[in-house]
Design a protein around this motif. Structure first.
Motif, PDB file in Angstrom:
ATOM      1  N   ASP A 291     103.134  43.450   4.835  1.00 23.44           N
ATOM      2  CA  ASP A 291     103.424  44.681   4.257  1.00 23.44           C
ATOM      3  C   ASP A 291     103.957  45.659   5.672  1.00 23.44           C
ATOM      4  O   ASP A 291     103.417  45.415   6.472  1.00 23.44           O
ATOM      5  CB  ASP A 291     102.224  45.680   3.616  1.00 23.44           C
ATOM      6  CG  ASP A 291     101.655  44.987   2.420  1.00 23.44           C
ATOM      7  OD1 ASP A 291     102.335  44.340   1.907  1.00 23.44           O
ATOM      8  OD2 ASP A 291     100.486  45.233   2.227  1.00 23.44           O
TER       9      ASP A 291
ATOM     10  N   GLU B 234     108.368  58.680   6.172  1.00 23.89           N
ATOM     11  CA  GLU B 234     107.893  57.203   6.427  1.00 23.89           C
ATOM     12  C   GLU B 234     108.195  56.191   5.306  1.00 23.89           C
ATOM     13  O   GLU B 234     107.773  56.614   4.073  1.00 23.89           O
ATOM     14  CB  GLU B 234     106.131  57.145   6.584  1.00 23.89           C
ATOM     15  CG  GLU B 234     105.605  55.879   6.579  1.00 23.89           C
ATOM     16  CD  GLU B 234     104.052  55.811   6.884  1.00 23.89           C
ATOM     17  OE1 GLU B 234     103.555  55.341   6.214  1.00 23.89           O
ATOM     18  OE2 GLU B 234     103.764  56.638   7.962  1.00 23.89           O
TER      19      GLU B 234
ATOM     20  N   ALA C 177     108.226  52.507   3.219  1.00 19.52           N
ATOM     21  CA  ALA C 177     107.082  51.188   3.279  1.00 19.52           C
ATOM     22  C   ALA C 177     107.695  50.561   2.224  1.00 19.52           C
ATOM     23  O   ALA C 177     108.484  50.590   1.109  1.00 19.52           O
ATOM     24  CB  ALA C 177     105.785  51.797   2.994  1.00 19.52           C
TER      25      ALA C 177
ATOM     26  N   HIS D  30     105.617  49.246   7.144  1.00 20.69           N
ATOM     27  CA  HIS D  30     105.936  50.900   7.043  1.00 20.69           C
ATOM     28  C   HIS D  30     106.844  51.271   8.491  1.00 20.69           C
ATOM     29  O   HIS D  30     106.497  50.496   9.503  1.00 20.69           O
ATOM     30  CB  HIS D  30     104.844  51.597   6.651  1.00 20.69           C
ATOM     31  CG  HIS D  30     103.805  51.926   7.743  1.00 20.69           C
ATOM     32  ND1 HIS D  30     102.710  50.850   7.960  1.00 20.69           N
ATOM     33  CD2 HIS D  30     103.583  52.725   8.839  1.00 20.69           C
ATOM     34  CE1 HIS D  30     101.960  51.343   8.909  1.00 20.69           C
ATOM     35  NE2 HIS D  30     102.514  52.192   9.346  1.00 20.69           N
TER      36      HIS D  30
ATOM     37  N   THR E 265     106.016  46.308   0.532  1.00 20.24           N
ATOM     38  CA  THR E 265     105.064  45.646   0.400  1.00 20.24           C
ATOM     39  C   THR E 265     105.455  43.984   0.067  1.00 20.24           C
ATOM     40  O   THR E 265     106.638  43.962  -0.434  1.00 20.24           O
ATOM     41  CB  THR E 265     103.980  45.934  -0.590  1.00 20.24           C
ATOM     42  OG1 THR E 265     104.226  46.009  -1.950  1.00 20.24           O
ATOM     43  CG2 THR E 265     103.179  47.249  -0.068  1.00 20.24           C
TER      44      THR E 265
ATOM     45  N   ARG F  83     105.551  60.032   2.566  1.00 19.68           N
ATOM     46  CA  ARG F  83     105.723  58.331   2.521  1.00 19.68           C
ATOM     47  C   ARG F  83     106.470  58.141   1.346  1.00 19.68           C
ATOM     48  O   ARG F  83     106.382  58.469   0.053  1.00 19.68           O
ATOM     49  CB  ARG F  83     104.410  57.839   2.418  1.00 19.68           C
ATOM     50  CG  ARG F  83     104.318  56.301   2.521  1.00 19.68           C
ATOM     51  CD  ARG F  83     103.001  55.554   2.384  1.00 19.68           C
ATOM     52  NE  ARG F  83     102.934  54.219   1.954  1.00 19.68           N
ATOM     53  CZ  ARG F  83     102.494  53.277   2.759  1.00 19.68           C
ATOM     54  NH1 ARG F  83     102.298  53.604   4.094  1.00 19.68           N
ATOM     55  NH2 ARG F  83     102.804  51.978   2.599  1.00 19.68           N
TER      56      ARG F  83
ATOM     57  N   ASP G  80     107.667  54.655  -0.766  1.00 18.26           N
ATOM     58  CA  ASP G  80     107.377  53.244  -1.116  1.00 18.26           C
ATOM     59  C   ASP G  80     108.717  52.718  -1.720  1.00 18.26           C
ATOM     60  O   ASP G  80     109.017  53.263  -2.866  1.00 18.26           O
ATOM     61  CB  ASP G  80     106.203  53.334  -1.910  1.00 18.26           C
ATOM     62  CG  ASP G  80     104.751  53.337  -0.972  1.00 18.26           C
ATOM     63  OD1 ASP G  80     104.559  52.772  -0.171  1.00 18.26           O
ATOM     64  OD2 ASP G  80     104.251  54.512  -1.499  1.00 18.26           O
TER      65      ASP G  80
END
Length: 294
Positions: free
Chosen positions: A124, A47, A49, A126, A51, A11, A13
């Protein structure tokens, strides 16, 4: 107990939603001979993501007008798709993504609305890719985009893309059987060329196949074609007063909608719907299935 079959993804971010423009330019450069690199044989174990994505109410109103939705404080089912699409675009332009973005064909889209989303809520997002599989015209992959509010999943979209390749066959094939007669039209819409440029403005999808006669010709079409997600949104707008609080809407994109053209919209009491051209050839086939709100 953990699911041993679930893929392990790294992941990442991102501090903010990516800008679409540089990603499209990156995709075009990657299409040049010698610059595209090797394509992976599997979906990326990645992944992405971000927010804190908020709704610009003026933009929402512009989107509603372009797609035919009434102006309300609830998001149309298709609106989170364009809110989070730059994140998916970033994923699809990572080095080695199995399918090149340039020339990709959007063949299907499934959206699940878990509950109504208000325009004052912060979302948010993803995104990840899965289910890379052969097709008789190349390879298909599903790009999943998930929207959450305060940790609760409120929206999920799955877009299926086809990357055309020369293959020996053995994959999923299109149905080439006899085409059934189209259902009786409940409405006919004139789709003008400005639909391509207007939807590009509100969606951020500036693929020249939708906005430029030259761009369309370079990709094998005599004139620009409408965005598939505009066609889906326009159909949902026509069904707006019949949609439940929570539902899944699944669409298969068939023949492109050339700009300009006239299309026939049809629906059934069970919430199946379709778009056809004036000769009865299908542009889109979809269905709505109600579900209990989360």
């Amino acid at each position: 107990m953990t699911d041993q079959s679930a893929p392990v993804r790294t992941r990442v971010d991102l501090p903010r939603m990516p800008a679409s423009g540089p990603l499209y330019r990156k995709a075009l450069l990657g299409a040049l001979p010698g610059l595209g690199g090797r394509r992976a044989a599997e979906a990326p174990a990645l992944e992405l993501a971000t927010t804190g994505v908020t709704v610009d109410r003026a933009h929402l109103a512009d989107y509603d007008r372009v797609c035919g939705f009434p102006l309300t404080d609830r998001l149309p089912a298709t609106y989170p798709h364009i809110m989070g699409f730059p994140l998916s675009l970033r994923l699809m332009t990572t080095a080695g993504f199995p399918i090149p973005l340039t020339g990709v064909v959007h063949v299907g889209n499934r959206i699940t609305v878990c509950r109504p989303i208000r325009a004052d809520e912060t979302i948010d997002f993803h995104t990840y890719a899965e289910n890379l599989r052969p097709h008789d015209r190349g390879r298909q992959i599903d790009v999943v985009l998930v929207g959450t509010v305060a940790g609760e999943e409120v929206w999920r979209g799955v877009s299926t893309y086809l990357g055309k390749e020369r293959t020996p066959g053995g994959g999923e094939r299109r149905d080439r059987g006899e085409r059934p007669a189209p259902p009786a039209a409940s409405a006919r819409w004139r789709v003008e060329p400005r639909v391509g440029t207007d939807y590009a403005r509100v969606s951020g999808d500036h693929n020249p196949i939708h906005t430029s006669r030259l761009g369309a010709r370079l990709l094998g079409f005599p004139r620009p074609i409408a965005h598939g997600m505009w066609s889906k949104a326009r159909c949902l707008a026509a069904l707006d007063n019949r949609l439940p609080e929570a539902y899944t809407v699944d669409v298969a994109f068939k023949l492109p909608v050339p700009l300009p053209s006239t299309v026939a919209f049809s629906t059934t009491p069970t919430m199946d719907f379709a778009l056809h051209d004036t000769k009865g050839r299908p542009h889109l086939a979809g269905s709505v299935q109600g579900r209990a709100p989360y």
